[in-house]
Design a protein around this motif. Structure first.
Motif, short mmCIF file in Angstrom:
data_model
loop_
_atom_site.label_atom_id
_atom_site.label_comp_id
_atom_site.label_asym_id
_atom_site.label_seq_id
_atom_site.Cartn_x
_atom_site.Cartn_y
_atom_site.Cartn_z
N ALA A 233 0.79 -1.26 0.02
CA ALA A 233 -0.09 0.10 -0.07
C ALA A 233 0.74 1.20 0.09
O ALA A 233 0.19 2.28 -0.40
CB ALA A 233 -1.00 0.05 1.10
N LEU A 234 2.38 1.35 0.36
CA LEU A 234 3.04 2.22 0.37
C LEU A 234 3.37 3.02 -1.27
O LEU A 234 3.53 4.11 -1.15
CB LEU A 234 4.10 2.10 0.86
CG LEU A 234 5.42 3.27 1.09
CD1 LEU A 234 4.77 4.35 1.83
CD2 LEU A 234 6.65 2.58 1.77
N VAL A 235 3.13 1.79 -2.24
CA VAL A 235 3.63 2.50 -3.36
C VAL A 235 2.76 3.39 -4.21
O VAL A 235 3.48 4.66 -4.58
CB VAL A 235 3.68 1.12 -4.12
CG1 VAL A 235 3.82 1.67 -5.88
CG2 VAL A 235 4.67 0.03 -4.08
N PRO A 236 1.54 3.63 -3.89
CA PRO A 236 0.48 4.67 -4.38
C PRO A 236 1.10 5.90 -3.44
O PRO A 236 0.65 7.03 -4.02
CB PRO A 236 -0.88 4.15 -4.18
CG PRO A 236 -0.62 2.68 -4.18
CD PRO A 236 0.58 2.26 -3.33
N VAL A 237 1.42 5.54 -2.13
CA VAL A 237 1.72 7.01 -1.42
C VAL A 237 3.01 7.63 -2.15
O VAL A 237 2.69 8.87 -1.70
CB VAL A 237 1.87 6.41 -0.02
CG1 VAL A 237 2.34 7.54 0.91
CG2 VAL A 237 0.60 5.85 0.75
N LEU A 238 3.84 7.18 -2.72
CA LEU A 238 5.13 7.53 -3.42
C LEU A 238 4.54 8.64 -4.35
O LEU A 238 5.40 9.87 -4.45
CB LEU A 238 5.66 6.64 -4.10
CG LEU A 238 6.51 5.57 -3.13
CD1 LEU A 238 7.15 4.48 -4.31
CD2 LEU A 238 7.51 6.09 -2.41
N ILE A 239 3.46 8.51 -4.85
CA ILE A 239 2.95 9.61 -5.70
C ILE A 239 2.38 10.97 -4.83
O ILE A 239 2.84 12.04 -5.07
CB ILE A 239 1.56 9.15 -6.36
CG1 ILE A 239 2.20 7.85 -7.32
CG2 ILE A 239 1.09 10.27 -7.42
CD1 ILE A 239 0.85 7.25 -7.94
N SER A 240 1.78 10.57 -3.82
CA SER A 240 1.07 11.60 -2.95
C SER A 240 2.03 12.33 -2.03
O SER A 240 1.72 13.47 -1.59
CB SER A 240 0.05 10.93 -2.06
OG SER A 240 -0.86 10.11 -2.93
N ILE A 241 3.28 11.86 -1.93
CA ILE A 241 4.10 12.47 -1.07
C ILE A 241 4.46 13.77 -1.48
O ILE A 241 4.82 15.03 -0.43
CB ILE A 241 5.49 11.61 -0.89
CG1 ILE A 241 5.15 10.43 0.03
CG2 ILE A 241 6.69 12.57 -0.11
CD1 ILE A 241 6.38 9.48 -0.01
N VAL A 242 4.55 14.17 -2.69
CA VAL A 242 4.91 15.56 -3.39
C VAL A 242 3.86 16.42 -3.05
O VAL A 242 4.11 17.47 -2.60
CB VAL A 242 5.27 15.41 -4.82
CG1 VAL A 242 5.30 16.74 -5.47
CG2 VAL A 242 6.34 14.76 -5.11
N GLY A 243 2.41 16.10 -3.16
CA GLY A 243 1.50 16.61 -2.84
C GLY A 243 1.52 16.99 -1.45
O GLY A 243 0.99 18.15 -0.75
#
Length: 392
Positions: free
Chosen positions: A58-68
């Protein structure tokens, strides 16, 4: 009515005499395209990213959101930091840092290291999206400034479209590594090309940087807050509707591809309309037309053409929101602050909109989505009108 936009009389006189530097405007837009690709390069390659990090779960999609998430946490203070460092210097440094970070990401390090790189990339992204529109506003003439800000407002949609078009070729060349290498190399080249074009003198006044003080200044000063006051509601709609409507209406791929392109056209038109209409009025008009379009989408479903109308009229809002930054603020430091505010609020909208709309769709279907859309637009209208009434 005369608006107090801040800034000295000398600054106002200098800006009134300027001619638009179109070469630099479009060079800065390209820098913005690379900043938006910091999202797009992961969003559009998520399945490959999952394959690269099977242990990530589940951490993989969070990699996208970290910038936001970085934008939410630091957006309000970013304007003051960029003004203190110097806008041109901050932009060049952010492009170089973003390029180097992407090159390191190309090594596909351990997922915990990758997450830290994404957090640093979020700082780079934030500096670029604060510095670029501030610089654009300073190099545009009064008559061209709404158009220039409308051009800037297209940066995310254009970048996603270009990234999607280039990805098959890059992936065939070398997979994810090729994507990150191309992005990093492009940012470094852009930094080198932009450096000689950027203003050498300081265009903003340095201010003390205080995290809580910057929040208080932005959120208690209507002319700094009004650009983000409409934009936050737009961002809560845009990505969410691109996620929900294709499912709700079983849209074919060509329609899903066309909707962001139609938004780009609407945003550009918003820039030209901004030469005739005050940005707050254009924001309100965009929300009103979005309410009407949402009703048409519901009552005419499953027809496709109302979606084109919806995304076209909705796209007037970001053009007007970015035009509001220089319209209500003369001083470059205040513009940087307002841009930091719009970056923070934009990330809040993008982050929260999709899960809310998905939940409403699951419970109430297309009717619930269209009703929620109208309610959000009403909030945008009310907040924009209230903030405008407080600007003397």
């Amino acid at each position: 009515m005369r608006i107090d936009r801040g800034g000295s009389e000398a600054q106002k006189a200098d800006m009134a005499l300027q001619k638009t530097n179109w070469l630099l405007v479009f060079a800065l837009l390209v820098a913005g395209l690379f900043a938006a690709a910091q999202f797009g390069k992961l969003t559009l390659t998520l399945p490959l990213l999952r394959d690269a990090y099977p242990e990530g779960g589940a951490l993989v999609p969070v990699l996208i959101s970290i910038v936001g998430m970085v934008g939410i946490a630091l957006g309000a203070v970013a304007g003051a930091v960029v003004a203190r460092v110097g806008i041109a210097r901050a932009l060049t440094g952010a492009l170089v840092a973003g390029g180097l970070l992407s090159l390191i990401e190309a090594t596909l390090p351990h997922i915990s290291v990758f997450a830290l790189l994404r957090a640093a990339e979020g700082v780079s992204h934030l500096a670029i999206v604060v510095a670029v529109p501030t610089l654009m506003a300073s190099i545009a003439s009064d008559k061209d400034r709404p158009v220039v800000m409308g051009i800037w407002a297209t940066f995310f949609g254009i970048s996603i479209a270009i990234t999607a078009a280039l990805l098959p070729w890059l992936l065939s060349m070398g997979g994810l590594k090729a994507v990150f290498l191309a992005h990093g190399g492009g940012m470094l080249v852009m930094a080198a090309l932009l450096f000689p074009l950027l203003p050498k003198g300081r265009i903003s006044r340095p201010v003390p940087v205080s995290y809580w003080a910057e929040h208080r200044i932005i959120y208690t000063t209507p002319r700094l807050l009004i650009p983000g006051g409409g934009f936050v509601w737009y961002t809560s709609l845009y990505i969410a509707l691109l996620a929900v409507l294709p499912v709700a209406l079983a849209l074919p791929v060509w329609v899903i591809t066309a909707l962001p392109l139609i938004s780009i056209v609407g945003t550009l038109l918003g820039g030209f309309l901004g030469k005739r209409l005050a940005p707050d009025r254009l924001v309100i008009a965009g929300f009103v037309m979005t309410i009407v379009a949402s009703a048409i989408v519901y009552f005419a479903s499953p027809a496709i053409w109302p979606l084109f109308v919806l995304f076209f009229v909705m796209a007037l809002i970001p053009a007007a929101s970015f035009a509001a930054i220089p319209h209500f603020n003369y001083d470059a430091t205040d513009r940087a602050r307002a841009t930091g505010g719009i970056a923070q609020l934009g990330n809040v909208g993008t982050t929260t909109g999709t899960p809310i709309f998905v939940l409403v769709f699951d419970q109430a279907g297309l009717g619930g989505v269209c009703l929620l859309m109208s309610m959000i637009c009403i909030l945008g209208i009310v907040l924009t009108a209230l903030l405008r009434a407080r600007i003397k």
